[in-house]
Design an enzyme around this catalytic site. Structure first.
Site, PDB file in Angstrom:
ATOM      1  N   ASP A  25       0.992  -1.739  -0.140  1.00  0.00           N
ATOM      2  CA  ASP A  25      -0.200   0.134  -0.063  1.00  0.00           C
ATOM      3  C   ASP A  25       0.827   1.387   0.168  1.00  0.00           C
ATOM      4  O   ASP A  25       2.022   1.219   0.771  1.00  0.00           O
ATOM      5  CB  ASP A  25      -0.909   0.258   1.346  1.00  0.00           C
TER       6      ASP A  25
ATOM      7  N   LYS B 219      -3.580   2.623  -2.786  1.00  0.00           N
ATOM      8  CA  LYS B 219      -4.568   3.845  -3.452  1.00  0.00           C
ATOM      9  C   LYS B 219      -4.688   5.318  -2.512  1.00  0.00           C
ATOM     10  O   LYS B 219      -3.992   4.875  -2.129  1.00  0.00           O
ATOM     11  CB  LYS B 219      -6.602   3.089  -3.131  1.00  0.00           C
TER      12      LYS B 219
ATOM     13  N   MET C  82      -8.998   9.252   8.968  1.00  0.00           N
ATOM     14  CA  MET C  82      -9.601   9.346   7.731  1.00  0.00           C
ATOM     15  C   MET C  82      -9.947  10.844   7.983  1.00  0.00           C
ATOM     16  O   MET C  82     -11.277  11.517   7.169  1.00  0.00           O
ATOM     17  CB  MET C  82      -9.896   8.868   6.667  1.00  0.00           C
TER      18      MET C  82
HETATM   19  N1  SAH Z   1      -5.168   0.162   7.832  1.00  0.00           N
HETATM   20  C1  SAH Z   1      -4.863   1.542   8.445  1.00  0.00           C
HETATM   21  C2  SAH Z   1      -5.483   2.496   8.621  1.00  0.00           C
HETATM   22  C3  SAH Z   1      -6.135   2.556   7.083  1.00  0.00           C
HETATM   23  S1  SAH Z   1      -6.802   4.249   7.358  1.00  0.00           S
HETATM   24  C4  SAH Z   1      -4.517   1.144   9.813  1.00  0.00           C
HETATM   25  O1  SAH Z   1      -5.249   0.335  10.531  1.00  0.00           O
HETATM   26  O2  SAH Z   1      -3.778   2.271  11.104  1.00  0.00           O
HETATM   27  C5  SAH Z   1      -5.927   5.875   6.538  1.00  0.00           C
HETATM   28  C6  SAH Z   1      -5.965   6.327   7.752  1.00  0.00           C
HETATM   29  O3  SAH Z   1      -5.030   5.478   9.486  1.00  0.00           O
HETATM   30  C7  SAH Z   1      -5.456   7.859   7.548  1.00  0.00           C
HETATM   31  O4  SAH Z   1      -6.244   8.557   6.587  1.00  0.00           O
HETATM   32  C8  SAH Z   1      -4.940   8.261   9.069  1.00  0.00           C
HETATM   33  O5  SAH Z   1      -5.746   8.954   9.443  1.00  0.00           O
HETATM   34  C9  SAH Z   1      -4.758   6.860   9.836  1.00  0.00           C
HETATM   35  N2  SAH Z   1      -2.867   6.850   9.577  1.00  0.00           N
HETATM   36  C10 SAH Z   1      -2.251   5.702   9.025  1.00  0.00           C
HETATM   37  N3  SAH Z   1      -1.359   6.086   9.295  1.00  0.00           N
HETATM   38  C11 SAH Z   1      -0.549   7.032   9.461  1.00  0.00           C
HETATM   39  C12 SAH Z   1       0.266   7.866  10.559  1.00  0.00           C
HETATM   40  N4  SAH Z   1       1.453   6.909  10.655  1.00  0.00           N
HETATM   41  N5  SAH Z   1       0.175   8.786  10.786  1.00  0.00           N
HETATM   42  C13 SAH Z   1      -0.605   9.168  11.306  1.00  0.00           C
HETATM   43  N6  SAH Z   1      -1.752   8.571  10.830  1.00  0.00           N
HETATM   44  C14 SAH Z   1      -2.010   7.358  10.350  1.00  0.00           C
END
Ligand code: SAH
Length: 268
Positions: free
Chosen positions: A47, A69, A184
């Site tokens: 990803d 995506k 998000m």
């Molecule tokens: N599966 C992922 C989430 C995917 S949705 C998980 O479990 O973390 C994507 C969202 O995750 C982003 O919009 C943000 O809100 C959050 N996110 C993912 N990585 C991040 C990071 N390093 N710092 C802050 N927010 C993060």
């Protein structure tokens, strides 16, 4: 690397797919199973949110396949990604599907797993540290704390709708748990804060916006629900948002800040 035999880790069989969580960024947060899979995969379908340093751990000769995506840019559709995983597995590859955070927390891991199950492809799900837990931890914010909350709600502030997610009952969410963790949410944060205030949350309630959590570029903005509802803030993404009294603990628990100041040689 790691001693897979000592740890009793399973074989990564050709023709199977492992859906693996890579954590929120810091490669140190990878699980032993994730490292084990990286060392054995024939194809790594990753990803956009997966740290490039993690990809360098892939077995030399492994194919790195960007399947992520990205908002706003042309990217493979979800059915295309699932179909590709199935094809690669049917061709006899060990397929590592590497996703940011945890594959099944707002990560569509469930959809990919369903496609594999329906196609009869053997698969395994390896959980990862989700941004909604890892991010707050690196900001010195426990998501639960005995004196503050015995419940926490994880939710997404965005869906395919253009507006604040219509499918959510914001009144119920506002009442439901003292601590809210939003994924998000950056685009709709003003509206979400307004809805929460309308639903009875206090305007002086602290809110933390943790950007690029667990990476060297991590930054944390602390404000109040009232402030965020009043004025748009310029946010770095990805960002995770924590709302609730646990945010106050950061004042004493910001261990990343302590380490950074020590590295700069500045007095604390
Ligand atoms: N599966 C992922 C989430 C995917 S949705 C998980 O479990 O973390 C994507 C969202 O995750 C982003 O919009 C943000 O809100 C959050 N996110 C993912 N990585 C991040 C990071 N390093 N710092 C802050 N927010 C993060």
């Amino acid at each position: 690397m790691i001693d897979s035999a000592l740890l009793g880790l399973p074989e990564f069989d050709p023709g199977s797919v492992w859906l693996v969580g890579a954590g929120p960024g810091d490669p140190g947060l990878l699980s032993a199973l994730a490292l084990h899979a990286l060392a054995r995969a024939d194809v790594v379908a990753y990803d956009a949110l997966v740290d490039p340093r993690i990809l360098r751990l892939a077995r030399p000769g492994a194919t790195l396949d960007h399947a992520g995506k990205r908002g706003g840019r042309p990217s493979p559709s979800q059915p295309d990604i699932s179909a590709r995983l199935i094809r690669l597995a049917q061709a006899g590859n060990r397929v590592l599907r590497l996703k940011g955070g945890d594959p099944c927390v707002f990560g569509r891991g469930g959809e990919e797993a369903l496609a594999l199950a329906y196609a009869g492809i053997p698969f395994r799900i390896v959980p990862g540290i989700t941004a909604g837990i890892g991010g707050p931890a690196y900001a010195g914010i426990p998501v639960t704390h005995r004196d503050t909350n015995s419940a926490v709600t994880f939710l997404t502030g965005h869906n395919s709708d253009v507006d604040v997610p219509g499918g959510l009952d914001w009144d119920a969410i506002a009442r439901g748990a003292p601590v809210l963790v939003l994924y998000m949410a950056s685009r709709h944060l003003m509206k979400i804060s307004t809805r929460l205030l309308e639903a009875g949350r206090r305007s002086d309630e602290p809110i933390a916006i943790i950007s690029k959590a667990t990476t060297p570029a991590q930054s944390v903005l602390v404000s109040t629900l009232g402030e965020i509802a009043r004025a748009a803030v310029d946010l770095q993404v990805p960002a995770i948002v924590v709302i609730g009294r646990v945010v106050d603990l950061r004042a004493a628990l910001d261990w990343v800040g302590v380490l950074r100041r020590q590295e700069l040689g500045k007095p604390l």
